[in-house]
Enzyme design. Structure first.
Site, PDB file in Angstrom:
ATOM      1  N   ASN A 214       0.873  -1.177   0.000  1.00  0.00           N
ATOM      2  CA  ASN A 214       0.000   0.000   0.000  1.00  0.00           C
ATOM      3  C   ASN A 214       0.912   1.229   0.000  1.00  0.00           C
ATOM      4  O   ASN A 214       1.454   1.603   1.026  1.00  0.00           O
ATOM      5  CB  ASN A 214      -0.899  -0.020   1.245  1.00  0.00           C
ATOM      6  CG  ASN A 214      -1.770   1.219   1.324  1.00  0.00           C
ATOM      7  OD1 ASN A 214      -1.836   2.003   0.378  1.00  0.00           O
ATOM      8  ND2 ASN A 214      -2.446   1.388   2.452  1.00  0.00           N
TER       9      ASN A 214
ATOM     10  N   LYS B 273       0.187   4.304  -0.520  1.00  0.00           N
ATOM     11  CA  LYS B 273      -0.433   5.538   0.016  1.00  0.00           C
ATOM     12  C   LYS B 273      -0.041   6.739  -0.860  1.00  0.00           C
ATOM     13  O   LYS B 273       0.198   6.575  -2.049  1.00  0.00           O
ATOM     14  CB  LYS B 273      -0.046   5.717   1.479  1.00  0.00           C
ATOM     15  CG  LYS B 273      -0.302   4.450   2.303  1.00  0.00           C
ATOM     16  CD  LYS B 273      -0.141   4.637   3.774  1.00  0.00           C
ATOM     17  CE  LYS B 273      -0.380   3.296   4.475  1.00  0.00           C
ATOM     18  NZ  LYS B 273      -0.381   3.405   5.931  1.00  0.00           N
TER      19      LYS B 273
ATOM     20  N   HIS C  68      -9.625   1.296   3.897  1.00  0.00           N
ATOM     21  CA  HIS C  68      -8.409   1.514   4.693  1.00  0.00           C
ATOM     22  C   HIS C  68      -8.704   2.472   5.841  1.00  0.00           C
ATOM     23  O   HIS C  68      -9.479   3.409   5.690  1.00  0.00           O
ATOM     24  CB  HIS C  68      -7.282   2.065   3.810  1.00  0.00           C
ATOM     25  CG  HIS C  68      -5.977   2.043   4.516  1.00  0.00           C
ATOM     26  ND1 HIS C  68      -5.601   3.032   5.399  1.00  0.00           N
ATOM     27  CD2 HIS C  68      -4.993   1.109   4.527  1.00  0.00           C
ATOM     28  CE1 HIS C  68      -4.422   2.709   5.898  1.00  0.00           C
ATOM     29  NE2 HIS C  68      -4.029   1.557   5.389  1.00  0.00           N
TER      30      HIS C  68
ATOM     31  N   GLU D 235      -7.174   4.867   7.009  1.00  0.00           N
ATOM     32  CA  GLU D 235      -6.945   6.297   6.726  1.00  0.00           C
ATOM     33  C   GLU D 235      -8.121   6.876   5.949  1.00  0.00           C
ATOM     34  O   GLU D 235      -8.458   8.051   6.117  1.00  0.00           O
ATOM     35  CB  GLU D 235      -5.617   6.471   5.969  1.00  0.00           C
ATOM     36  CG  GLU D 235      -4.435   6.239   6.904  1.00  0.00           C
ATOM     37  CD  GLU D 235      -3.214   5.613   6.268  1.00  0.00           C
ATOM     38  OE1 GLU D 235      -3.069   5.656   5.029  1.00  0.00           O
ATOM     39  OE2 GLU D 235      -2.388   5.044   7.019  1.00  0.00           O
TER      40      GLU D 235
ATOM     41  N   GLU E  27      -6.156  -4.805   9.980  1.00  0.00           N
ATOM     42  CA  GLU E  27      -5.109  -3.823  10.273  1.00  0.00           C
ATOM     43  C   GLU E  27      -5.482  -3.047  11.535  1.00  0.00           C
ATOM     44  O   GLU E  27      -6.225  -2.062  11.462  1.00  0.00           O
ATOM     45  CB  GLU E  27      -4.964  -2.834   9.110  1.00  0.00           C
ATOM     46  CG  GLU E  27      -4.563  -3.478   7.801  1.00  0.00           C
ATOM     47  CD  GLU E  27      -3.929  -2.464   6.866  1.00  0.00           C
ATOM     48  OE1 GLU E  27      -2.787  -2.691   6.456  1.00  0.00           O
ATOM     49  OE2 GLU E  27      -4.561  -1.439   6.566  1.00  0.00           O
TER      50      GLU E  27
ATOM     51  N   GLY F 216       1.833   2.279  10.690  1.00  0.00           N
ATOM     52  CA  GLY F 216       2.806   3.362  10.593  1.00  0.00           C
ATOM     53  C   GLY F 216       3.421   3.747  11.930  1.00  0.00           C
ATOM     54  O   GLY F 216       4.114   4.757  12.035  1.00  0.00           O
TER      55      GLY F 216
ATOM     56  N   SER G 245       2.789  -2.169  10.325  1.00  0.00           N
ATOM     57  CA  SER G 245       4.214  -2.220  10.659  1.00  0.00           C
ATOM     58  C   SER G 245       4.850  -3.583  10.392  1.00  0.00           C
ATOM     59  O   SER G 245       5.720  -4.023  11.139  1.00  0.00           O
ATOM     60  CB  SER G 245       4.443  -1.787  12.113  1.00  0.00           C
ATOM     61  OG  SER G 245       4.023  -0.446  12.298  1.00  0.00           O
TER      62      SER G 245
HETATM   63  P1  PGA Z   1       2.426   0.240   7.647  1.00  0.00           P
HETATM   64  O1  PGA Z   1       1.013   0.480   6.899  1.00  0.00           O
HETATM   65  O2  PGA Z   1       2.978  -1.046   7.125  1.00  0.00           O
HETATM   66  O3  PGA Z   1       3.261   1.433   7.252  1.00  0.00           O
HETATM   67  O4  PGA Z   1       2.131   0.198   9.091  1.00  0.00           O
HETATM   68  C1  PGA Z   1       0.136  -0.570   6.672  1.00  0.00           C
HETATM   69  C2  PGA Z   1      -1.108  -0.061   5.996  1.00  0.00           C
HETATM   70  O5  PGA Z   1      -1.541   1.059   6.289  1.00  0.00           O
HETATM   71  O6  PGA Z   1      -1.706  -0.755   5.154  1.00  0.00           O
END
Ligand code: PGA
Length: 249
Positions: free
Chosen positions: A9, A11, A94, A96, A166, A172, A212
């Site tokens: 992903n 982003k 997602h 976000e 998630e 993140g 992460s």
């Molecule tokens: P990350 O993001 O691996 O940077 O924690 C995962 C995601 O948002 O899909």
């Protein structure tokens, strides 16, 4: 069909030049694997990415899509637009999108229906926030996110769904759910689907873990029986890290 999947992903990262560089690196370094490998550049670079990966097994997927067929939705992208550039899979839900763009379960249910109507495969994201876990509500939250967006689907629609659990507190942040926490939740998700549908639907769906995942923790997380792969944010932006995660599966 349940399969192993590693999806990146990206982003809102990587301009055109950086996208081309990363795709070229990934194509060159992609290890032999039985897993499906997916990347999701930003919308403006999707068409270029599908062309760049024409002869690769890496699939280009979208980070989002709108539920309407077309019309007055400034700034949005439809299922048909994705299909017309060779993109057949979209991430939906997602955290976000939920947190910053007001995407509710009801909106996500409409997006899921719109994607399925066009035969677009869905990587459906969900997961609890830190307060939910601290207060012991994480199972309840996950159950309601699943039920509200997906449980009115016919059982045959589940063939087009990939789940990505998630936990928001792990995205993140560098703080990963432990392999045991991931397994516990993935098993709960399968049990919830068994109760809502049947064991066959539950066994056949791929459930990815996201939050992460890094080269250093991927092997242990992926070794859990109900974890079928990962949705990778930060580590998918560095070719060597993403390749190491693919090797881990
Ligand atoms: P990350 O993001 O691996 O940077 O924690 C995962 C995601 O948002 O899909």
């Amino acid at each position: 069909m349940r399969s192993k999947i590693v999806a990146g992903n990206w982003k809102m990262n990587k301009n055109l030049t950086d996208t081309e560089t990363l795709l070229a690196e990934l194509s060159a370094k992609l290890p032999d694997t039985n897993a499906e490998v997916m990347v999701s550049p930003t919308y403006v670079n999707l068409a270029g990415a599908t062309r760049a990966l024409e002869n690769s097994t890496i699939e280009v997927i979208a980070q989002n899509m709108h539920f309407a067929e077309s019309g007055a939705y400034t700034g949005e992208i439809s299922a048909d637009m994705l299909l017309s550039i060779g993109v057949n899979t979209a991430i939906i839900g997602h955290s976000e999108r939920r947190a910053y763009f007001g995407e509710t379960d009801a909106i996500l249910a409409k997006k899921v229906a719109a994607a399925l109507a066009k035969n677009i495969r869905i990587v459906f994201c969900f997961g609890e926030e830190l307060e939910d876990r601290k207060s012991g509500n994480h199972f309840k939250v996950v159950e309601s996110q699943l039920k509200n967006a997906l449980f009115s689907l016919d059982s045959n629609a589940w063939g087009k769904i990939v789940l990505a659990y998630e936990p928001v507190w792990a995205i993140g942040t560098g703080e990963t759910a432990s392999p045991e926490q991931a397994q516990e939740m993935h098993a709960f998700i399968r049990k919830t689907i068994t109760e809502g549908y049947n064991a066959e639907v539950a066994d056949e769906v791929s459930i990815l873990y996201g939050g992460s995942v890094k080269p250093g923790n991927a092997t242990e997380i992926f070794s859990k029986p109900d974890v079928d792969g990962g949705l990778i944010g930060g580590a998918s932006l560095v070719a060597d890290d993403f390749v190491a995660i693919i090797k881990a599966i």
